[in-house]
Design an enzyme around this catalytic site. Sequence first.
Site, PDB file in Angstrom:
ATOM      1  N   TYR A  17       0.812  -1.218   0.000  1.00 28.37           N
ATOM      2  CA  TYR A  17       0.000   0.000   0.000  1.00 28.37           C
ATOM      3  C   TYR A  17       0.845   1.267   0.000  1.00 28.37           C
ATOM      4  O   TYR A  17       0.415   2.311  -0.486  1.00 28.37           O
ATOM      5  CB  TYR A  17      -0.901   0.035   1.236  1.00 28.37           C
ATOM      6  N   LYS A  51       3.534 -15.340   2.835  1.00 28.83           N
ATOM      7  CA  LYS A  51       3.771 -16.109   1.598  1.00 28.83           C
ATOM      8  C   LYS A  51       5.275 -16.378   1.540  1.00 28.83           C
ATOM      9  O   LYS A  51       5.982 -15.975   0.604  1.00 28.83           O
ATOM     10  CB  LYS A  51       3.258 -15.288   0.398  1.00 28.83           C
ATOM     11  N   ASP A  59      -2.472 -18.472   0.951  1.00 29.72           N
ATOM     12  CA  ASP A  59      -3.452 -19.193   0.120  1.00 29.72           C
ATOM     13  C   ASP A  59      -4.151 -20.275   0.939  1.00 29.72           C
ATOM     14  O   ASP A  59      -5.362 -20.467   0.860  1.00 29.72           O
ATOM     15  CB  ASP A  59      -2.819 -19.752  -1.161  1.00 29.72           C
ATOM     16  N   ASP A  66      -6.081  -7.119   4.151  1.00 25.07           N
ATOM     17  CA  ASP A  66      -7.212  -6.503   3.459  1.00 25.07           C
ATOM     18  C   ASP A  66      -8.110  -7.597   2.897  1.00 25.07           C
ATOM     19  O   ASP A  66      -9.329  -7.590   3.092  1.00 25.07           O
ATOM     20  CB  ASP A  66      -6.688  -5.600   2.334  1.00 25.07           C
ATOM     21  N   ASP A 102     -11.923  -9.277   4.622  1.00 22.89           N
ATOM     22  CA  ASP A 102     -13.211  -9.316   3.918  1.00 22.89           C
ATOM     23  C   ASP A 102     -13.764 -10.735   3.915  1.00 22.89           C
ATOM     24  O   ASP A 102     -14.958 -10.956   4.124  1.00 22.89           O
ATOM     25  CB  ASP A 102     -13.053  -8.842   2.460  1.00 22.89           C
TER      26      ASP A 102
END
Length: 363
Positions: free
Chosen positions: A146, A195, A227, A251, A255
């Site tokens: 970001y 990751k 993942d 982020d 959600d």
Amino acid sequence: MNCNIAVIKGDGIGPEIVEEAMKVLDVVGKKYGHQFCYSQILLGGASIDAYGVPLSDEALQIAKESDAVLMGSIGGNTTTSPWYQLPPALRPEAGLLKIRKELGLFANIRPAYLYKELAKACPLKEEISKEGFDMVIMRELTGGLYFGERKTEEVDGVRKATDTLTYDENEIRRIAIRGFDIARKRKKKVTSVDKANVLDSSRLWRAVVSEVAKEYQDVTLEHMLVDNCAMQLVRDPAQFDVILTENMFGDILSDEASMVTGSIGMLSSASLREDKFGLYEPSHGSAPDIAGKNIANPIATILSAAMMLRYSFDLDQEADAIEQAVQKVLEEGYRTTDIMSEGQRLVGTKEMGDVIAQTIENL
Ligand code: IPM
Ligand code: MG
């Protein structure tokens, strides 16, 4: 106690839901003898319309001088709103990123909790949802992709865009400490998500989180690839307590986590720095399609106000009162459309705010 709160009503349903949160805060103030003073500031689309920028210096200054910030939601429809014809740095989201960075809000706490009363709204199979779940996502909020360098250029006639993902160990350490501190007060488990099979920044993340874990022998640490985490959230959400992760993964996963509760309109969030200061907002967006119709669910914002009382003002009893009132109105069957099911009492945004406020008065 005197509390100076900067209030950002924002865009879409923002103004309606913040109005209800203020209604509830006022009742709490009256009942427990506190003075909540509000300074309204603009952010996002509302600020673009008024001043041509998504966050003015004046608004930022007011936020900085306040004790906490209460926010609704910002942004519009990204395909139809004229705000998205502007250069990226002038769009609504740029204002949100700027205020997070300028206020140093590096720790974003997003609880995802399955309310017993709303279990039917959970989109998972009953055999999974019957376990219930109660987790928090601890998302790093002021670093990573970001805020890395980015550019769009043309190289030999080919358009090329670059975003960079950087973390230093201090940024990782301070969010990890926050994650472990919270876990210690909950179920004592941290799942650090990265990751690390591909990214250097994730390998550093994993190493630093493991170092911090040594100071928290009473908390169990596990590492999980992002993942796999996305999959586990729908396969077995009950396994999670605190999910600790970097900005972009947080982020996306937050959600997903809020969606599996079936009630994104219920979920609050807090963005904190090292001291007591914080910005509090619902986890959901500005839902421009239902704005101004008195049908949005104000509970996530009301619960965000409760988080503000707890984290910024140490008003635990008052925060408990709000949370208890929300629980009670759910038990009594009050529902906005997003959480409505057969046999319950359908109410609008304002009425939901009213019953919660009244319940607090009568507690
Ligand atoms: C969120 C939102 C923001 C983010 C957007 C509006 C910039 O999705 O708070 O999760 O990506 O952080
Ligand atoms: Mg998001």
